[in-house]
Motif scaffolding. Structure first.
Motif, short mmCIF file in Angstrom:
data_model
loop_
_atom_site.label_atom_id
_atom_site.label_comp_id
_atom_site.label_asym_id
_atom_site.label_seq_id
_atom_site.Cartn_x
_atom_site.Cartn_y
_atom_site.Cartn_z
N ILE A 37 0.84 -1.18 0.15
CA ILE A 37 -0.04 -0.13 0.25
C ILE A 37 1.03 1.25 -0.06
CG2 ILE A 37 -1.45 1.23 1.19
CD1 ILE A 37 -2.53 -1.12 2.38
N ILE A 38 0.50 2.16 -0.80
CA ILE A 38 1.38 3.06 -0.91
C ILE A 38 0.35 4.45 -0.47
CG2 ILE A 38 2.78 4.88 -2.30
CD1 ILE A 38 3.21 2.79 -4.38
N GLU A 39 0.62 4.99 0.73
CA GLU A 39 0.00 6.01 1.26
C GLU A 39 -1.36 5.59 1.80
OE1 GLU A 39 0.38 8.93 2.72
OE2 GLU A 39 2.23 9.41 1.84
N THR A 40 -1.66 6.16 2.72
CA THR A 40 -3.23 5.93 3.54
C THR A 40 -3.90 6.93 3.57
OG1 THR A 40 -2.18 6.30 5.48
CG2 THR A 40 -2.26 3.76 4.80
N GLY A 41 -3.51 8.11 2.93
CA GLY A 41 -4.31 9.31 2.74
C GLY A 41 -3.68 10.29 3.88
N THR A 42 -4.60 11.07 4.53
CA THR A 42 -4.49 12.06 5.88
C THR A 42 -4.64 11.10 7.01
OG1 THR A 42 -6.56 12.81 5.71
CG2 THR A 42 -5.03 14.06 4.43
N PRO A 43 -4.23 11.56 8.04
CA PRO A 43 -4.83 10.79 9.20
C PRO A 43 -6.32 10.67 9.41
CG PRO A 43 -2.94 12.42 9.73
CD PRO A 43 -3.24 12.52 8.29
N TYR A 44 -7.10 11.75 8.74
CA TYR A 44 -8.51 12.02 9.00
C TYR A 44 -9.24 10.77 8.10
CZ TYR A 44 -6.90 16.50 10.47
OH TYR A 44 -6.28 17.43 11.16
N VAL A 45 -8.44 10.20 7.15
CA VAL A 45 -9.24 9.22 6.45
C VAL A 45 -8.45 7.95 6.43
CG1 VAL A 45 -10.29 10.88 4.85
CG2 VAL A 45 -7.96 9.87 4.33
N ALA A 46 -7.31 7.96 7.02
CA ALA A 46 -6.42 6.61 7.07
C ALA A 46 -7.42 5.31 7.37
CB ALA A 46 -5.23 6.64 7.92
N LYS A 47 -8.07 5.35 8.52
CA LYS A 47 -8.90 4.21 8.99
C LYS A 47 -10.03 3.94 8.01
CE LYS A 47 -8.27 4.60 13.83
NZ LYS A 47 -8.91 4.82 15.25
N GLU A 48 -10.62 4.69 7.10
CA GLU A 48 -11.45 4.70 6.41
C GLU A 48 -11.07 3.99 4.97
OE1 GLU A 48 -14.98 7.25 3.70
OE2 GLU A 48 -13.50 8.10 5.16
N PHE A 49 -9.79 4.50 4.66
CA PHE A 49 -8.83 3.93 3.56
C PHE A 49 -8.80 2.37 3.84
CE2 PHE A 49 -7.42 7.08 0.17
CZ PHE A 49 -8.14 8.01 0.26
N LEU A 50 -8.20 2.11 5.24
CA LEU A 50 -7.76 0.86 5.37
C LEU A 50 -8.87 -0.17 5.25
CD1 LEU A 50 -4.86 1.72 8.03
CD2 LEU A 50 -4.65 0.71 5.86
N ARG A 51 -10.19 0.55 5.54
CA ARG A 51 -11.25 -0.47 5.78
C ARG A 51 -11.67 -0.89 4.31
NH1 ARG A 51 -13.04 2.82 10.13
NH2 ARG A 51 -14.19 4.31 8.75
N LYS A 52 -11.74 0.16 3.58
CA LYS A 52 -11.89 0.17 1.99
C LYS A 52 -11.05 -1.05 1.42
CE LYS A 52 -14.98 1.29 -1.03
NZ LYS A 52 -16.22 1.00 -0.97
#
Length: 71
Positions: A37-52
């Protein structure tokens, strides 16, 4: 809402527009022998990205690398 695009065979882009910040963030998933995985977005969306991402690949079992560019 995070949008998922398979831009090439086993190469994914996950993107989200943050209206309040007037920016878009993206994460990239490369499914190869050693998935990354390259990048997880900002800290505000990291968890949402990881769930997706978890909908595409079971991260605990198959994820080999996580590259973070801006910490």
């Amino acid at each position: 809402m995070i949008e998922v695009f398979e831009v090439h065979d086993r190469v994914y882009v996950l993107a989200k527009h943050l209206k309040e910040n007037k920016i878009s963030v993206a994460s990239f998933l490369l499914l190869d022998e050693l998935p990354v995985i390259i990048e997880t977005g900002t800290p505000y969306v990291a968890k949402e990205f990881l769930r997706k991402l978890e909908e595409i690949i079971p991260l605990e079992k198959y994820l080999t690398y996580l590259l973070l560019m801006n910490i």
